[in-house]
Design a protein around this motif. Structure first.
Motif, short mmCIF file in Angstrom:
data_model
loop_
_atom_site.label_atom_id
_atom_site.label_comp_id
_atom_site.label_asym_id
_atom_site.label_seq_id
_atom_site.Cartn_x
_atom_site.Cartn_y
_atom_site.Cartn_z
N VAL A 110 25.33 60.18 -2.18
CA VAL A 110 24.09 59.66 -1.59
C VAL A 110 24.22 59.55 -0.07
CG1 VAL A 110 22.56 57.67 -1.49
CG2 VAL A 110 23.44 58.45 -3.70
N THR A 111 25.35 59.05 0.39
CA THR A 111 25.56 58.90 1.83
C THR A 111 25.55 60.25 2.54
OG1 THR A 111 26.88 56.90 1.46
CG2 THR A 111 27.12 58.02 3.59
N GLU A 112 26.25 61.22 1.98
CA GLU A 112 26.35 62.52 2.64
C GLU A 112 25.03 63.28 2.60
OE1 GLU A 112 28.27 64.92 5.13
OE2 GLU A 112 29.03 63.04 4.28
N ILE A 113 24.25 63.11 1.56
CA ILE A 113 22.93 63.76 1.53
C ILE A 113 22.05 63.23 2.66
CG2 ILE A 113 20.77 63.88 0.21
CD1 ILE A 113 22.41 64.16 -2.31
N ILE A 114 22.06 61.92 2.87
CA ILE A 114 21.28 61.33 3.96
C ILE A 114 21.78 61.84 5.31
CG2 ILE A 114 20.65 59.17 5.08
CD1 ILE A 114 20.81 57.81 2.37
N VAL A 115 23.10 61.91 5.49
CA VAL A 115 23.66 62.37 6.76
C VAL A 115 23.29 63.82 7.01
CG1 VAL A 115 25.82 62.87 7.96
CG2 VAL A 115 25.54 60.69 6.78
N VAL A 116 23.40 64.67 6.01
CA VAL A 116 23.08 66.09 6.18
C VAL A 116 21.60 66.28 6.51
CG1 VAL A 116 22.92 68.30 4.95
CG2 VAL A 116 25.00 66.94 4.79
N LEU A 117 20.74 65.55 5.83
CA LEU A 117 19.30 65.67 6.12
C LEU A 117 18.98 65.19 7.53
CD1 LEU A 117 17.76 64.53 2.72
CD2 LEU A 117 17.95 66.86 3.61
N LEU A 118 19.60 64.11 7.95
CA LEU A 118 19.36 63.64 9.31
C LEU A 118 19.85 64.63 10.36
CD1 LEU A 118 20.25 59.83 9.01
CD2 LEU A 118 17.98 60.83 9.35
N GLN A 119 21.04 65.19 10.13
CA GLN A 119 21.59 66.14 11.09
C GLN A 119 20.81 67.45 11.10
OE1 GLN A 119 25.70 66.38 9.89
NE2 GLN A 119 26.33 64.83 11.39
N GLY A 120 20.31 67.87 9.96
CA GLY A 120 19.61 69.16 9.90
C GLY A 120 18.16 69.09 10.30
N LEU A 121 17.49 67.95 10.09
CA LEU A 121 16.06 67.86 10.34
C LEU A 121 15.70 67.01 11.55
CD1 LEU A 121 14.81 67.39 6.66
CD2 LEU A 121 14.89 69.50 8.01
N VAL A 122 16.43 65.92 11.78
CA VAL A 122 16.05 64.97 12.82
C VAL A 122 16.98 65.04 14.02
CG1 VAL A 122 15.61 62.54 13.32
CG2 VAL A 122 15.07 63.46 11.06
N LEU A 123 18.25 65.05 13.76
CA LEU A 123 19.23 64.96 14.84
C LEU A 123 19.78 66.33 15.20
CD1 LEU A 123 21.13 61.82 13.49
CD2 LEU A 123 19.26 61.89 15.15
N ASP A 124 18.91 67.25 15.54
CA ASP A 124 19.35 68.59 15.94
C ASP A 124 19.85 68.52 17.38
OD1 ASP A 124 19.85 71.23 16.22
OD2 ASP A 124 17.75 71.90 16.13
N ASP A 125 21.15 68.57 17.54
CA ASP A 125 21.74 68.37 18.87
C ASP A 125 22.18 69.69 19.51
OD1 ASP A 125 23.71 68.91 17.09
OD2 ASP A 125 25.09 67.35 17.77
#
Length: 450
Positions: free
Chosen positions: A162-177
């Protein structure tokens, strides 16, 4: 002469008031009417100073017709048993039965397994109910994971996924650095652009850290109850662990967020004077002052964090408030700061090594499978690697967290239990809760506290 029970001096006679017969021919007894003046008499004072009857024996062997000597004292502390086929102590040899057979103790009596020391402590679960060593704490955490692997790994795997799914979605969709990475790698970027890029990077890292921290809190809350039951030798299901942890979960979140915030405030306060001096114009002095202040504040922050490191199990197991659980942790750690620090640090190092063994190969595999290859991973431009990199590296992170959550949470709980055993004799309550009969009722079984 020493007439202590269990001790006999060689050549001494029993002190029962009887004079043992001497060997050899005896002179004829004088008649009472012939005891006249012609017989030499010893001086009066000499006869009064004679030793009492029954205290001396003849130094030569026993003659025929005399009473047998008293039996030697029984085997015991200091007693000397008769010689047996194997020498002193009977069969198997050894003086007083020492080494003379299985389960022989001092004095030829059944002893404590043939060894010195108290009998082993009761062990209804994963640890013995006595003060623990470092190896026993680490072994208890691993034994909990190995014995109750269905519950432990099920909790760790669920929370990690659950934690890693949230992290991956945030990094891929919101936190594009990707833009932030390009700005930081551009030598011609202005100061405002660099500052904005650094702010975005800190925000992205902070969001990922908070999400991972919440997952760690949930895993710690559930695994605390599992480990506490494992000490008693009792299993617990995931549903039971959740029902026990749910009332304290919000308090645990507040406690877990409070400790890093407290450490951050302390470090910021230590570096603030140096930053002020640097802004005033003395850049060199300001940087030096900020570094020194940050190091000093870091030491204080580390002391605070370790002092309150046992507040989490105190909050979960004692159903305390945040303030009372922090007070309980400070009381348990007092006088044992370095020991608690060393064990916690060792657990974190072990968890980091285990995680690195799994995460690093997956990261290189993710870089190789992504479009830009390993060069992007080496350069640190992970924002442009896309979903392939995020998913493959996320799988490695899930496996790493699944294996390390039980180690860190288990060590913290067992360290809390160990400190309570040392200070509050918690082992007696644990033995009663586990149904151990007669634990702590006899003197040899008592455990010294420290």
């Amino acid at each position: 002469m020493n007439d202590t029970p269990g001790w006999a001096s060689p050549g001494s006679a029993p002190s029962n008031g009887q004079q043992p017969d001497s060997t050899g021919p005896q002179p004829p007894e004088q008649p009472s009417d012939q005891a006249g003046t012609d017989q030499p008499q010893p001086p009066t004072k000499w006869s009064k100073e004679q030793p009492p009857s029954g205290q001396w024996t003849a130094p030569h062997p026993q003659g025929p017709g005399q009473a047998p000597p008293p039996p030697p004292p029984g085997p015991g502390w200091g007693g000397r048993p008769p010689a047996g086929p194997g020498g002193y102590g009977g069969p198997g040899g050894g003086y007083n039965g020492w080494g003379g057979g299985p389960n022989r103790g001092y004095g030829g009596q059944p002893g404590w397994g043939g060894n010195w020391g108290p009998p082993p402590a009761a062990k209804p679960g994963v640890i013995p109910l006595r003060p623990l060593g470092v190896g026993e704490i680490l072994d208890g955490a691993v034994s909990t994971m190995r014995t109750y692997w269905r519950t432990v790994l099920g909790i760790s795997l669920t929370v990690s996924v659950v934690t890693e799914i949230i992290v991956v979605l945030l990094q891929g969709l919101v936190l594009d650095d990707s833009a932030t990475t390009d700005t930081l790698s551009d030598p011609s970027a202005s100061l405002d652009e660099v500052s904005r890029a650094l702010g975005d990077t800190m925000l992205s890292s902070g969001v990922v850290f908070v999400v991972a921290l919440l997952g760690t809190i949930a895993a710690t809350a559930l695994l605390t109850n599992v480990t506490s039951r494992a000490v008693l030798g009792k299993s617990v299901t995931t549903g039971e662990a959740w029902r026990d942890a749910r009332p304290q979960l919000l308090r645990l979140i507040g406690l877990t967020l409070l400790l890093p915030l407290l450490a951050f405030v302390i470090i910021a306060a230590g570096t603030l004077p140096g930053i002020a001096v640097a802004l005033a114009g003395s850049v060199g002095a300001g940087v030096a002052l900020a570094v020194l202040g940050g190091l000093g504040a870091g030491v204080v922050a580390a002391w605070i964090v370790i002092r309150f490191s046992l507040a989490s199990p105190a909050l979960m197991l004692e159903k305390q408030s945040i303030r009372k659980s922090m007070s309980r942790s400070a009381k348990l750690v007092r006088g044992s700061w370095w020991r608690v620090f060393g064990i916690q640090l060792l657990a974190q190092i072990i968890a980091g090594i285990v995680s690195s063994i799994i995460v690093v190969p997956f990261a290189f595999l993710a870089g190789a499978l992504s479009g830009d290859g390993l060069s992007s991973l080496v350069n640190g431009s992970t924002g442009s690697l896309g979903w392939t990199f995020l998913i493959v590296s996320g799988i490695g992170a899930v496996i790493g967290r699944t294996l390390t959550f039980p180690i860190t949470a288990g060590v913290t709980v067992l360290l809390y239990i160990d400190q309570r055993i040392r200070r509050e004799a918690l082992d007696l309550d644990l033995a009663r809760a586990a149904g151990v009969q007669g634990y702590g009722s006899e003197a040899p079984g008592t455990t010294p506290r420290s």
